[in-house]
Design an enzyme around this catalytic site. Structure first.
Site, PDB file in Angstrom:
ATOM      1  CE  LYS A   1       9.921 -11.189   1.679  1.00 30.80           C
ATOM      2  NZ  LYS A   1       8.938 -10.669   0.698  1.00 30.80           N
ATOM      3  CG  ASN A   2       8.494  -7.160   2.508  1.00 35.54           C
ATOM      4  OD1 ASN A   2       8.863  -8.015   1.693  1.00 35.54           O
ATOM      5  ND2 ASN A   2       7.411  -7.300   3.251  1.00 35.54           N
TER       6      ASN A   2
ATOM      7  CB  CYS B   1      -1.361 -13.988  -4.273  1.00 37.73           C
ATOM      8  SG  CYS B   1      -0.303 -14.128  -2.875  1.00 37.73           S
TER       9      CYS B   1
ATOM     10  NE  ARG C   1      -0.459  -9.535  -2.343  1.00 41.05           N
ATOM     11  CZ  ARG C   1       0.774  -9.782  -1.916  1.00 41.05           C
ATOM     12  NH1 ARG C   1       1.217 -11.010  -1.895  1.00 41.05           N
ATOM     13  NH2 ARG C   1       1.561  -8.799  -1.525  1.00 41.05           N
TER      14      ARG C   1
ATOM     15  CG  ASP D   1       3.878  -9.517   5.690  1.00 42.60           C
ATOM     16  OD1 ASP D   1       2.857  -9.950   5.133  1.00 42.60           O
ATOM     17  OD2 ASP D   1       4.739  -8.837   5.090  1.00 42.60           O
TER      18      ASP D   1
ATOM     19  NE  ARG E   1       8.185 -15.701  -2.235  1.00 42.26           N
ATOM     20  CZ  ARG E   1       7.015 -15.094  -2.201  1.00 42.26           C
ATOM     21  NH1 ARG E   1       5.923 -15.783  -2.009  1.00 42.26           N
ATOM     22  NH2 ARG E   1       6.926 -13.793  -2.356  1.00 42.26           N
TER      23      ARG E   1
HETATM   24  C1  UD1 Z   1       3.484  -5.443   0.891  1.00 38.15           C
HETATM   25  C2  UD1 Z   1       4.440  -6.484   1.398  1.00 38.15           C
HETATM   26  C3  UD1 Z   1       3.677  -7.684   1.936  1.00 38.15           C
HETATM   27  C4  UD1 Z   1       2.658  -7.245   2.981  1.00 38.15           C
HETATM   28  C5  UD1 Z   1       1.774  -6.133   2.418  1.00 38.15           C
HETATM   29  C6  UD1 Z   1       0.830  -5.535   3.458  1.00 38.15           C
HETATM   30  C7  UD1 Z   1       6.432  -6.201   0.048  1.00 38.15           C
HETATM   31  C8  UD1 Z   1       7.337  -6.757  -0.968  1.00 38.15           C
HETATM   32  N1  UD1 Z   1       5.322  -6.895   0.329  1.00 38.15           N
HETATM   33  O1  UD1 Z   1       2.774  -6.015  -0.205  1.00 38.15           O
HETATM   34  O2  UD1 Z   1       4.617  -8.581   2.524  1.00 38.15           O
HETATM   35  O3  UD1 Z   1       1.844  -8.329   3.342  1.00 38.15           O
HETATM   36  O4  UD1 Z   1       2.594  -5.051   1.917  1.00 38.15           O
HETATM   37  O5  UD1 Z   1       1.546  -5.008   4.517  1.00 38.15           O
HETATM   38  O6  UD1 Z   1       6.702  -5.171   0.629  1.00 38.15           O
HETATM   39  N2  UD1 Z   1      -4.539  -3.233  -2.734  1.00 38.15           N
HETATM   40  C9  UD1 Z   1      -5.502  -2.772  -3.594  1.00 38.15           C
HETATM   41  N3  UD1 Z   1      -5.092  -2.227  -4.778  1.00 38.15           N
HETATM   42  C10 UD1 Z   1      -3.771  -2.119  -5.124  1.00 38.15           C
HETATM   43  C11 UD1 Z   1      -2.800  -2.594  -4.228  1.00 38.15           C
HETATM   44  C12 UD1 Z   1      -3.208  -3.138  -3.042  1.00 38.15           C
HETATM   45  O7  UD1 Z   1      -6.692  -2.847  -3.303  1.00 38.15           O
HETATM   46  O8  UD1 Z   1      -3.478  -1.607  -6.216  1.00 38.15           O
HETATM   47  C13 UD1 Z   1      -4.949  -3.839  -1.453  1.00 38.15           C
HETATM   48  C14 UD1 Z   1      -4.402  -5.249  -1.246  1.00 38.15           C
HETATM   49  O9  UD1 Z   1      -5.230  -6.221  -1.871  1.00 38.15           O
HETATM   50  C15 UD1 Z   1      -4.408  -5.352   0.261  1.00 38.15           C
HETATM   51  C16 UD1 Z   1      -4.053  -3.930   0.705  1.00 38.15           C
HETATM   52  O10 UD1 Z   1      -4.337  -3.099  -0.409  1.00 38.15           O
HETATM   53  O11 UD1 Z   1      -5.697  -5.659   0.717  1.00 38.15           O
HETATM   54  C17 UD1 Z   1      -2.606  -3.743   1.107  1.00 38.15           C
HETATM   55  O12 UD1 Z   1      -1.757  -4.318   0.126  1.00 38.15           O
HETATM   56  P1  UD1 Z   1      -0.362  -3.683  -0.252  1.00 38.15           P
HETATM   57  O13 UD1 Z   1       0.089  -2.763   0.822  1.00 38.15           O
HETATM   58  O14 UD1 Z   1      -0.423  -3.130  -1.642  1.00 38.15           O
HETATM   59  O15 UD1 Z   1       0.562  -4.964  -0.301  1.00 38.15           O
HETATM   60  P2  UD1 Z   1       1.888  -5.087  -1.141  1.00 38.15           P
HETATM   61  O16 UD1 Z   1       2.488  -3.743  -1.252  1.00 38.15           O
HETATM   62  O17 UD1 Z   1       1.633  -5.855  -2.397  1.00 38.15           O
END
Ligand code: UD1
Length: 415
Positions: A16-17, A110, A115, A302, A394
């Protein structure tokens, strides 16, 4: 659902991801993209809805997505769809790069904690985009993006979807872009491989340093999505918790090193056959272990909830440290309702293993927490009813069919 002994082979689906950002990447071209092994999940259907709003026509048949472009193209991803799935925010980069402007609803809060999207915005601004936030939407524009040196590390390390957003935008930017502290997750590597098939020039995928040489345009292509490492890890956790031998077919063990290492420490005997089959034989007694979630190749956040469900049955005390989403512990209270003994303290959870869990009425709070409750239920004495189980749809395709085939006593009731 009740205590079940599982047995046999389960087929692991496409990721999915990995699929979601690849689908967003189709916005970088007007030509046809064919993507195979896409799982039929609620999140995939949401992304189809968003791409259709943005001027794509999509046929989804038997795991293959055929994506084409309509004449009329919008650049607005509406809140009504984005709010149900944060991954839709990764349409921002490709929309901006291809259509010079983008308006994507800001995803809200969330249940697994805050996030933010600051890294997405920082990276795109460094490529020359003008970005403002207005009435809950992120508005971005740039006549032509320009390559830059971008450091993309945040307080919690790298970001998967921020890396995806900036990488996609950089493929059509003028000159060269360097992304440092890029996410190394296999899903990013897979996205880079898709972009390369479209004609992008990328080096370093799978490492923290990505080099992208911008090209004038990208073409359509045909691509196969990688297996879902989180689905595979969930079945490994189910095997351990129910003390059942399982064979995972179509799983890529090279993406699961930290998970396999953890399962071995808990006491499983794991055999890897080539790169597409993993067999798991759990020991009669589970060892307590300490787990820290980290960006790839560390243990994935995850799978934290699912492995917590196993450790509730281990012979001793385990410690889980959540370093990606320190608030991702909604499942703790529900596991405790089933007789587990888990104490949460900030980003830590201390799990005192019990001989047995008991069936109860519990409530799923999010996708992976619902998988953890299903695992706990399959190992618990008596009947468990998981409410709000729609969360599981999902991310897990035909989960109850797959479990039933393995011998699980499970049924879905309309709520
Ligand atoms: C993706 C995955 C999700 C998984 C996560 C972490 C998908 C669709 N989703 O989510 O299932 O749990 O990676 O492996 O692939 N952060 C910031 N600023 C930002 C973005 C992120 O501080 O602009 C922080 C987040 O709050 C979190 C960390 O970085 O603490 C990692 O998050 P991130 O890797 O961005 O998660 P997603 O890409 O949203």
């Amino acid at each position: 659902m009740g205590k079940s002994q599982l047995k046999g082979t389960v087929k692991i689906g496409g990721s999915k991801n990995a699929s979601l950002p690849i689908m967003a990447a189709s916005l970088l071209t007007d030509s046809e993209c064919r993507i195979h092994k896409v799982p039929d999940l609620k999140d995939i259907r949401t992304m189809i809805g968003i791409l259709e709003c943005l001027g794509k026509t999509i046929v989804f048949d038997n795991g293959t997505l055929i994506i084409n472009s309509k004449k009329n193209k919008s650049f607005v991803a509406p809140y009504r769809l984005v709010r149900t799935m944060r991954a839709s925010f990764c349409c921002l980069g490709p929309l901006l790069a291809k259509r010079t402007k983008a308006k994507v609803a800001l995803p809200g809060g969330c249940v697994i904690g805050p996030r933010p999207v600051d890294l997405h915005i920082k990276g795109l601004r460094q490529l020359g985009a003008q970005i403002s936030i207005e009435k809950g939407y992120c508005l971005a524009q740039a006549k032509r993006l320009e390559g830059a040196n971008i450091y993309l590390g945040g307080v919690f390390g790298s970001s998967v979807l921020a890396t995806a957003n900036v990488l996609m935008a950089a493929t059509l930017a003028e000159a060269e872009t360097l992304i440092e502290h890029a996410a190394c997750e296999p899903e990013i590597e897979s996205l880079a491989n898709f972009l390369k098939k479209m004609g992008a020039q990328i080096k370093g995928e799978g490492t923290p340093t990505l080099k992208i040489k911008g090209v004038k345009s990208l073409s359509g292509c045909e691509f196969e999505v990688i297996p879902d490492r989180i689905e595979a890890g969930t079945f490994i956790a189910a095997s351990l918790a129910t003390k059942s031998s399982l064979n995972l077919q179509g799983a890529d063990a090279s993406h699961l090193r930290s998970v396999i290492d953890t399962a071995k420490r808990i006491g499983a005997d794991i055999n890897i056959d080539g790169n597409s089959s993993i067999s798991v034989k759990p020991a009669k007694r589970l060892n307590p272990v300490n787990i820290t979630t980290l960006p790839y190749p560390g243990f994935p956040t995850d799978l934290q909830a699912q492995f917590m469900a196993c450790l509730c049955l281990a012979d001793g005390i385990s410690l889980i440290t959540e370093k990606i989403y320190p608030d991702r512990f909604m499942h703790v209270a529900e596991l405790n309702r089933m007789g587990a003994s888990v104490q949460r303290n900030g980003p830590y959870a201390i799990i005192e293993g019990k001989h047995e869990l008991f069936g109860a009425e519990v409530m799923a709070s999010d996708l992976r927490a619902s998988a953890a409750l299903v695992i706990a239920a399959l190992s618990a004495k008596g009947r468990t009813q998981v409410a709000r189980v729609y969360h599981i749809d999902r991310g897990y395709e035909k989960i109850e069919d797959k479990l039933k085939k393995l011998g699980a006593k499970i049924e879905r009731r309309k709520q």
